[in-house]
Design a protein around this motif. Structure first.
Motif, PDB file in Angstrom:
ATOM      1  N   SER A 635       0.829  -1.214   0.000  1.00 20.83           N
ATOM      2  CA  SER A 635       0.000   0.000   0.000  1.00 20.83           C
ATOM      3  C   SER A 635       0.860   1.259   0.000  1.00 20.83           C
ATOM      4  O   SER A 635       0.567   2.223  -0.721  1.00 20.83           O
ATOM      5  CB  SER A 635      -0.937  -0.015   1.214  1.00 20.83           C
ATOM      6  OG  SER A 635      -1.783  -1.145   1.183  1.00 20.83           O
ATOM      7  N   ASP A 802     -16.827  -7.482   5.074  1.00 20.07           N
ATOM      8  CA  ASP A 802     -15.661  -7.464   4.177  1.00 20.07           C
ATOM      9  C   ASP A 802     -15.792  -8.528   3.096  1.00 20.07           C
ATOM     10  O   ASP A 802     -15.498  -8.277   1.922  1.00 20.07           O
ATOM     11  CB  ASP A 802     -14.373  -7.690   4.971  1.00 20.07           C
ATOM     12  CG  ASP A 802     -14.094  -6.579   5.958  1.00 20.07           C
ATOM     13  OD1 ASP A 802     -14.481  -5.426   5.667  1.00 20.07           O
ATOM     14  OD2 ASP A 802     -13.475  -6.858   7.007  1.00 20.07           O
ATOM     15  N   ILE A 806     -16.242  -7.940  -1.216  1.00 25.75           N
ATOM     16  CA  ILE A 806     -15.239  -8.374  -2.198  1.00 25.75           C
ATOM     17  C   ILE A 806     -15.659  -9.636  -2.938  1.00 25.75           C
ATOM     18  O   ILE A 806     -14.943 -10.101  -3.835  1.00 25.75           O
ATOM     19  CB  ILE A 806     -13.896  -8.595  -1.477  1.00 25.75           C
ATOM     20  CG1 ILE A 806     -12.724  -8.457  -2.475  1.00 25.75           C
ATOM     21  CG2 ILE A 806     -13.849  -9.949  -0.797  1.00 25.75           C
ATOM     22  CD1 ILE A 806     -11.375  -8.507  -1.802  1.00 25.75           C
ATOM     23  N   GLU A 838      -7.558  -2.176  -1.310  1.00 29.34           N
ATOM     24  CA  GLU A 838      -8.407  -1.068  -0.864  1.00 29.34           C
ATOM     25  C   GLU A 838      -8.118  -0.752   0.598  1.00 29.34           C
ATOM     26  O   GLU A 838      -7.599  -1.576   1.346  1.00 29.34           O
ATOM     27  CB  GLU A 838      -9.875  -1.444  -1.051  1.00 29.34           C
ATOM     28  CG  GLU A 838     -10.247  -1.716  -2.507  1.00 29.34           C
ATOM     29  CD  GLU A 838     -11.700  -2.107  -2.659  1.00 29.34           C
ATOM     30  OE1 GLU A 838     -12.416  -2.135  -1.623  1.00 29.34           O
ATOM     31  OE2 GLU A 838     -12.129  -2.396  -3.792  1.00 29.34           O
ATOM     32  N   VAL A 839      -8.471   0.464   0.981  1.00 28.51           N
ATOM     33  CA  VAL A 839      -8.159   0.905   2.341  1.00 28.51           C
ATOM     34  C   VAL A 839      -8.873   0.057   3.384  1.00 28.51           C
ATOM     35  O   VAL A 839      -8.323  -0.284   4.430  1.00 28.51           O
ATOM     36  CB  VAL A 839      -8.541   2.393   2.510  1.00 28.51           C
ATOM     37  CG1 VAL A 839      -8.280   2.861   3.947  1.00 28.51           C
ATOM     38  CG2 VAL A 839      -7.786   3.259   1.517  1.00 28.51           C
ATOM     39  N   THR A 840     -10.093  -0.351   3.065  1.00 23.57           N
ATOM     40  CA  THR A 840     -10.890  -1.107   4.044  1.00 23.57           C
ATOM     41  C   THR A 840     -10.669  -2.609   3.961  1.00 23.57           C
ATOM     42  O   THR A 840     -11.256  -3.354   4.737  1.00 23.57           O
ATOM     43  CB  THR A 840     -12.379  -0.803   3.825  1.00 23.57           C
ATOM     44  OG1 THR A 840     -12.737  -1.167   2.471  1.00 23.57           O
ATOM     45  CG2 THR A 840     -12.671   0.679   4.042  1.00 23.57           C
ATOM     46  N   CYS A 841      -9.838  -3.045   3.014  1.00 21.59           N
ATOM     47  CA  CYS A 841      -9.618  -4.483   2.818  1.00 21.59           C
ATOM     48  C   CYS A 841      -8.588  -4.989   3.817  1.00 21.59           C
ATOM     49  O   CYS A 841      -7.445  -4.517   3.830  1.00 21.59           O
ATOM     50  CB  CYS A 841      -9.165  -4.755   1.395  1.00 21.59           C
ATOM     51  SG  CYS A 841      -8.934  -6.510   1.018  1.00 21.59           S
ATOM     52  N   TYR A 846      -6.746  -9.552   1.460  1.00 19.67           N
ATOM     53  CA  TYR A 846      -6.005  -9.177   0.247  1.00 19.67           C
ATOM     54  C   TYR A 846      -5.048 -10.289  -0.167  1.00 19.67           C
ATOM     55  O   TYR A 846      -4.920 -10.617  -1.358  1.00 19.67           O
ATOM     56  CB  TYR A 846      -5.237  -7.887   0.491  1.00 19.67           C
ATOM     57  CG  TYR A 846      -4.454  -7.411  -0.714  1.00 19.67           C
ATOM     58  CD1 TYR A 846      -5.105  -6.920  -1.844  1.00 19.67           C
ATOM     59  CD2 TYR A 846      -3.063  -7.480  -0.738  1.00 19.67           C
ATOM     60  CE1 TYR A 846      -4.388  -6.494  -2.952  1.00 19.67           C
ATOM     61  CE2 TYR A 846      -2.337  -7.060  -1.837  1.00 19.67           C
ATOM     62  CZ  TYR A 846      -3.004  -6.559  -2.940  1.00 19.67           C
ATOM     63  OH  TYR A 846      -2.302  -6.148  -4.047  1.00 19.67           O
TER      64      TYR A 846
END
Length: 877
Positions: A635, A802, A806, A838-841, A846
């Motif tokens: 990230s 989550d 996804i 993604e920021v919330t993942c 991931y």
């Protein structure tokens, strides 16, 4: 009584003795140089050159030779006073100044030239003996006498050279007596016999007649005569060749060499002018040709008639055997006592031959000890307390013998001139190069030199090589290029702090500064990679892969967050022929270390723009903090506008576990030759399959293309699979068909379209995905409804929300994975667009996403994504 006066007296005695010793050593050095400058050319060829070229052009030849040797002497003085000069002389100076690339070839050639010079002076000695004994077979007699002489000289060197210094004095005295004898003879009024052979004493008409050239025979042109004379000026490095035996080489070399050049030049000028002013070019040697006898029925013409002699008959029939142009031993005729000239010839030729026979093996011995070239170390072994190179003596003896068997002095001389000019040119160039690079280590005590004069001397030397004997110059340069190429290819592990290294530093610094003022353009984009390898020898496949598409094209930096021995790993990279920098960094975590490396690595425009790392194979078993650290590193790279590339291989990248299980251990120096990756083998006609999910600026296409420019991958075809919805596939394929990367070959690229949305999903793939994420599922019932607080404490945990967010992407990813395994079964490499976290993942989710995308692919898989900056230009056809 007071002790002060005796101590002062003792001090004066010591200082006086030291000064006397220094002067004596200085004189000994100068005598050695003069003895090697004086030689066969002065006695047997200088008068003949004067008759051919005339006095004016002879002076031109002498002064041009002296210009080259004087400039070279100043360059030698500068190099020799820049530090301690050991045995090896010329080779030592050039190699330690310019580096092994140029030093080693010229050392080899200069040792060879010294061996030929030994042959030259031996042949000159043999010619004199032949003439004294009045032998009839010119060539074969010279060969026999020369062979016997060089064998005797070899035996003398084997017996020891402790007497050499004393013998040099005797040789010097003999030469000085012969020269004095000659000059005295020029002022003694000639008798009839001397007049019949062309000597008439000082006369203005003879001087005027000999001013202009009168070329004769196959050697009768200016540059041929120049080439024949030049070895008379080549002894200037004889002292440098034995500088290892000098107590004060930094003081003795400059003064001794320049004074030797001065006195020998003066002797050449005086011999030329006295010959031109006292001896006619042609004479019969017959006393009956005197006009005083009044027995001539025809009138004569020419200069001889004015002098009372009729030499017309032999001049017209070209049968004159005496005179300046025909008698090579005219100095013996002119001198007061001819036997002294013969002794001088013997002293000059034998001392020079012996000197060159001794110096050549010492130069070669130094070269052998440096282990730059293979198979020559045998000749570098020394014997006795003086470390005498007896094997080198035998080798140089064989070379000298081969040239002695030529038996013709005029044939040998141009070859010697060629080799010595090459040596002088490189010595001058090394001084020039060391000066302009402004290395702090270049601090010669001798200041009376100019780098630009050294450059002029180098250019003049190389020019004269081609003007003398163009084919020999071409052969010499070809040999030089071959030897230079060998050293450049093998890269011997030696570091002499040469000006070659200083020049590279200056060039790199200058070009780096120039790049800062150049604006970036998409055509010039290069993937400059910061590779998080850890110790590079632990992940050789990752190093080899990135090195394949960055070698000689762009920047590669291997980064290690854990402190390690830099020298060891740099050696490992060099042995593996990976062109990469290496840097280690101390940090508390991978995220912090990678962030610092991304910020600090590089210089100006030479700064990484792509982060490369290996796939984390143990993401399910490692500590959750380590997993979170890994994903945060990805990230942060995106946030820093870096492109990202992750390499995954079925067996992983860390070779230590596999090697240990096989009973193989990486040695302490990290240079294990048994670790060989798939990227070091030829890929044949396998394909590189690119699954292009989204346009990231072109990095996903650029890296595979760069791979195909390498020999191991040049037969591989690029296959591009475009993925998307069914209604947009047709439009995307049409658009891609009208675009091509600037400079890329479309004939090696095939384009396919696939739709993932309408393919059935294998239940096994979905089950495996669910099992991989299960250990990281957040039990919301046990959390008591406070999910946010639990996720704050354990950000790697995955909630139902989550998973639901996804889920469509995961299903498409699983279908894509099945397509890849079906279509790319014969691929050498699979390249897939890397999903952006993604920021919330959560980090575990991931990683399961990446695992679902790349699992089960039999070949190496590269997950890659650019930073949305265009790295290729597109043109419509």
């Amino acid at each position: 009584p007071p002790l002060t006066p005796p101590i002062k007296s003792l001090s004066v005695i010591i200082e006086t003795h030291s000064c006397t010793t220094h002067v004596f050593a200085m004189t000994g050095f100068q005598i050695r140089v003069m003895l090697n400058i004086w030689g066969v050319i002065m006695y047997l060829r200088l008068p003949w050159i004067t008759s051919q070229a005339g006095l004016i052009l002879t002076y031109v030849i002498i002064f041009m030779s002296i210009i080259v040797t004087t400039i070279t002497a100043t360059s030698v003085s500068a190099i020799s006073t820049n530090g301690k000069v050991y045995s090896g002389g010329t080779y030592f100076m050039i190699s330690r100044s310019l580096g092994p690339e140029l030093g080693a070839p010229i050392g080899l050639l200069f040792a060879f030239a010294n061996a030929i010079a030994c042959a030259l002076h031996t042949v000159g000695f043999s010619e004199t003996v032949r003439d004294l004994l009045k032998m009839v077979d010119d060539v074969n007699d010279v060969r026999i006498i020369g062979a016997i002489t060089v064998v005797v000289l070899l035996c003398i060197t084997f017996a020891g050279m402790a007497w050499e210094a004393k013998a040099q004095i005797l040789f010097f005295i003999a030469i000085m007596l012969s020269l004095i004898n000659y000059f005295v003879g020029t002022v003694i009024p000639p008798n009839t016999e001397k007049e019949s052979v062309g000597f008439f004493g000082y006369r203005g008409d003879i001087f005027v007649e000999n001013l202009l050239p009168s070329y004769r025979g196959p050697n009768g042109y200016f540059f041929r005569l120049f080439a024949i004379f030049f070895p008379a000026a080549t002894g200037i490095l004889s002292g440098v060749n034995i500088c290892g035996d000098l107590k004060d080489p930094t003081g003795g070399i400059p003064k001794g060499t320049l004074l030797a050049i001065l006195w020998t030049t003066l002797s050449y000028l005086l011999i030329s002018v006295t010959c031109a002013a006292t001896v006619v070019r042609d004479a019969s040697g017959n006393v009956n040709d005197s006009l005083a006898l009044k027995n001539f029925t025809t009138q004569c013409s020419g200069l001889g008639c004015k002098l009372g002699w009729n030499f017309d008959r032999c001049e017209q029939n070209h049968t004159c055997s005496h005179g300046l142009a025909n008698n090579l031993r005219i100095l013996t005729t002119v001198s007061g006592w001819g036997i002294l000239i013969t002794i001088g010839v013997f002293a000059a030729t034998l001392s020079s031959a012996l000197g060159f026979l001794v110096s050549a093996p010492k130069i070669f011995q130094c070269l052998c000890k440096d282990n730059i070239y293979p198979y020559i170390g045998f000749f570098g072994k020394g014997y006795g307390k003086n470390n005498e190179p007896l094997r080198g003596y035998c080798l140089m003896f064989c070379i000298a013998m081969a040239f002695i068997l030529i038996g013709d002095l005029n044939t040998i001389v141009p070859l010697i001139s060629n080799f010595f000019l090459c040596s002088y040119g490189l010595i001058n160039f090394s001084t020039f190069h060391a000066s302009i690079t402004k290395s702090p280590g270049w601090r010669p005590e001798y200041h009376y030199y100019s780098p630009w004069m050294s450059l002029f001397g180098a250019i003049l030397s190389f020019l004269l090589m081609f003007l003398f004997t163009w084919w020999a110059a071409l052969i010499t340069f070809c040999i030089m290029l071959f030897l230079l190429g060998y050293v450049s290819y093998t890269k011997p592990k030696i570091n002499w702090g040469s000006s070659h290294q200083a020049g590279f530093y200056n060039m790199a610094l200058s070009f780096s500064m120039s790049l800062t003022g150049v604006e970036d353009h998409v055509k010039n984009f290069r993937p400059q990679c910061l590779v998080l390898t850890g110790p590079p020898n632990v992940r050789p496949a990752l190093v080899d892969f990135v090195g394949t598409f960055t070698k000689n094209i762009s920047l590669m930096i291997c980064g290690n967050i854990i402190m390690h021995s830099t020298d060891m790993l740099v050696d490992w990279l060099n042995q593996r022929k990976v062109r990469s920098f290496y840097t280690s960094f101390t940090a508390d975590s991978l995220k912090e270390g990678a962030h610092d490396l991304m910020q600090a690595s590089g210089l100006g425009k030479l700064k990484p723009n792509t982060l490369v790392l290996g796939y984390k194979m143990n993401w399910q078993e490692c500590k959750p903090e380590s997993l979170q650290d890994y994903v945060n590193t990805i990230s942060n790279a995106f946030d820093s506008s870096y492109g990202i590339a992750i390499l995954r291989m079925m067996d992983g990248l860390d070779v230590t576990d596999n090697l240990h299980s096989a009973g193989v251990y990486i040695s302490d120096d990290g240079l294990d030759e048994q670790v060989r990756s798939v990227f070091q083998t030829k890929q044949g006609r396998k394909s590189i399959d690119i699954y292009w999910i989204s346009d990231d600026g072109g990095l996903t296409l650029l890296v595979p293309y760069l791979l195909t420019r390498r020999n191991r991958w040049k037969k591989s075809k690029l296959r591009v699979f475009i993925l998307g919805d069914q209604e947009t596939m047709k439009e995307d394929r049409k658009e891609n068909g009208h675009k091509h990367a600037h400079g890329h070959a479309n004939k090696n690229m095939q384009v396919f379209s696939n739709c993932c949305g309408f393919l059935p999903l294998c239940s096994c793939s979905l089950q495996r995905y669910e099992e991989s994420i299960a250990p990281f599922r957040l039990c919301e019932e046990q959390a008591g409804g406070d999910v946010q607080e639990l996720k704050r404490l354990s950000p790697w945990k995955v909630s139902d929300k989550d998973l639901e967010a996804i889920k469509p992407k995961i299903e498409r990813t699983l279908r894509l994975n099945e397509i890849i395994k079906k279509n790319s079964i014969h691929a050498a490499l699979v390249v897939i667009s890397l999903p952006v976290p993604e920021v919330t993942c959560p980090s575990s989710l991931y990683m399961s996403w990446l695992d679902a995308l790349s699992y089960g692919i039999h070949c190496p898989a590269l997950l890659i994504r650019g930073n949305q900056e265009n790295v290729m230009t597109f043109y419509c056809q």
